[in-house]
Design an enzyme around this catalytic site. Sequence first.
Site, PDB file in Angstrom:
ATOM      1  N   ASP A   1     -11.446   2.842   3.682  1.00 18.08           N
ATOM      2  CA  ASP A   1     -11.677   1.398   3.652  1.00 18.08           C
ATOM      3  C   ASP A   1     -13.174   1.090   3.539  1.00 18.08           C
ATOM      4  OD1 ASP A   1      -9.900  -0.727   3.603  1.00 18.08           O
ATOM      5  OD2 ASP A   1      -9.257  -0.442   5.675  1.00 18.08           O
TER       6      ASP A   1
ATOM      7  N   LYS B   1       0.844  -1.206   0.000  1.00 18.26           N
ATOM      8  CA  LYS B   1       0.000   0.000   0.000  1.00 18.26           C
ATOM      9  C   LYS B   1       0.875   1.250   0.000  1.00 18.26           C
ATOM     10  CE  LYS B   1      -3.789  -2.540   2.070  1.00 18.26           C
ATOM     11  NZ  LYS B   1      -4.567  -2.951   3.252  1.00 18.26           N
TER      12      LYS B   1
ATOM     13  N   GLN C   1      -5.214  -1.683   9.436  1.00 16.25           N
ATOM     14  CA  GLN C   1      -5.002  -2.981   8.787  1.00 16.25           C
ATOM     15  C   GLN C   1      -5.609  -4.114   9.621  1.00 16.25           C
ATOM     16  OE1 GLN C   1      -3.705  -3.486   5.744  1.00 16.25           O
ATOM     17  NE2 GLN C   1      -3.945  -5.687   5.919  1.00 16.25           N
TER      18      GLN C   1
HETATM   19  N1  GUN Z   1      -6.959  -6.964   5.570  1.00 17.63           N
HETATM   20  C1  GUN Z   1      -7.262  -7.680   4.464  1.00 17.63           C
HETATM   21  N2  GUN Z   1      -7.920  -6.917   3.571  1.00 17.63           N
HETATM   22  C2  GUN Z   1      -8.029  -5.686   4.121  1.00 17.63           C
HETATM   23  C3  GUN Z   1      -8.619  -4.457   3.671  1.00 17.63           C
HETATM   24  O1  GUN Z   1      -9.194  -4.346   2.577  1.00 17.63           O
HETATM   25  N3  GUN Z   1      -8.524  -3.418   4.534  1.00 17.63           N
HETATM   26  C4  GUN Z   1      -7.918  -3.525   5.746  1.00 17.63           C
HETATM   27  N4  GUN Z   1      -7.890  -2.451   6.509  1.00 17.63           N
HETATM   28  N5  GUN Z   1      -7.382  -4.644   6.199  1.00 17.63           N
HETATM   29  C5  GUN Z   1      -7.440  -5.710   5.375  1.00 17.63           C
END
Ligand code: GUN
Length: 289
Positions: free
Chosen positions: A116, A49, A93
Amino acid sequence: MIIDGKAIADSIEQEISSKIAGEVFHRRPGLAVVLIGELAPSHAYVKMKKKGCDRVGINSYIYQFDENISEHDLLSTIQDLNGDEKIDGILVQLPLPDHILPHKIFASIDPGKDIDGFNPVNMGKILLGMSDGFCPCTPLGIKLLFEKLSIDLTGKNVTILGRSNIVGKPLAALLMQNSPGLNATVTLAHSKTKDLQAVCHRADVLVAAIGIPQFITREYIKQGAVVIDVGINRVDDPDAKTGYRLVGDVDFHSVFEKCSLITPVPKGVGPMTIASLLLNTWTSFRRRI
Ligand code: GUN
């Protein structure tokens, strides 16, 4: 045919990059990423990311915490980020340590910075078909894949395997929307679904998001179906440098000949999720400046 998710994601990133570079802004978009604990996949995702942000010109700020961080301290970090002018997006996350309730954390994020899309306000907006919120990144990435490939879902049978809050539920809400190119007839199947094979076999489009490596084999697939593989599973591989390799929820080689289109793992849905995160952060920035 194999869907090149990486190439489509690259073209979206290029558009975002041009928009950020193409106008004079008094600051760059800012994304805060909160990372808790030492889970290797979480660290790998956050790194990807951050690299994505670097590619398009978004400032990223990583807030790393020990897995013993209290819920109180995490909530207070989020309050600070909610009030921080340079931050347009806040991403916590997942997964979180057991002592922290995800619902409480996501409810505390300012809905205007919730790139998100996990805050109940934004989840509600998806269900209501309102476009002024944020759509979770993997469902948005899948919708963009269909758009970019000119796949019209109107009246199609779409079966989604997996009812997670991150993928299955919001994706179902999105694809059934009364909106051009969507209007799908959605079936949301899960671990308690009876005769799963028959339910999947009806699907013109099958989305696998159950987290079981290579679960979907050719018997589940209707001839000519479109297969979207959301799974990212690590399986042991002594021949690989890392000791593991990534496979999806779909047994690619079993399914490939029977479907018309399929996303690979890696380089399928994964890059589209990252591109969507960057897009949501850009959208938030535009709304806020
Ligand atoms: N863990 C796995 N996929 C995601 C996501 O799309 N967002 C977040 N914040 N954590 C994740």
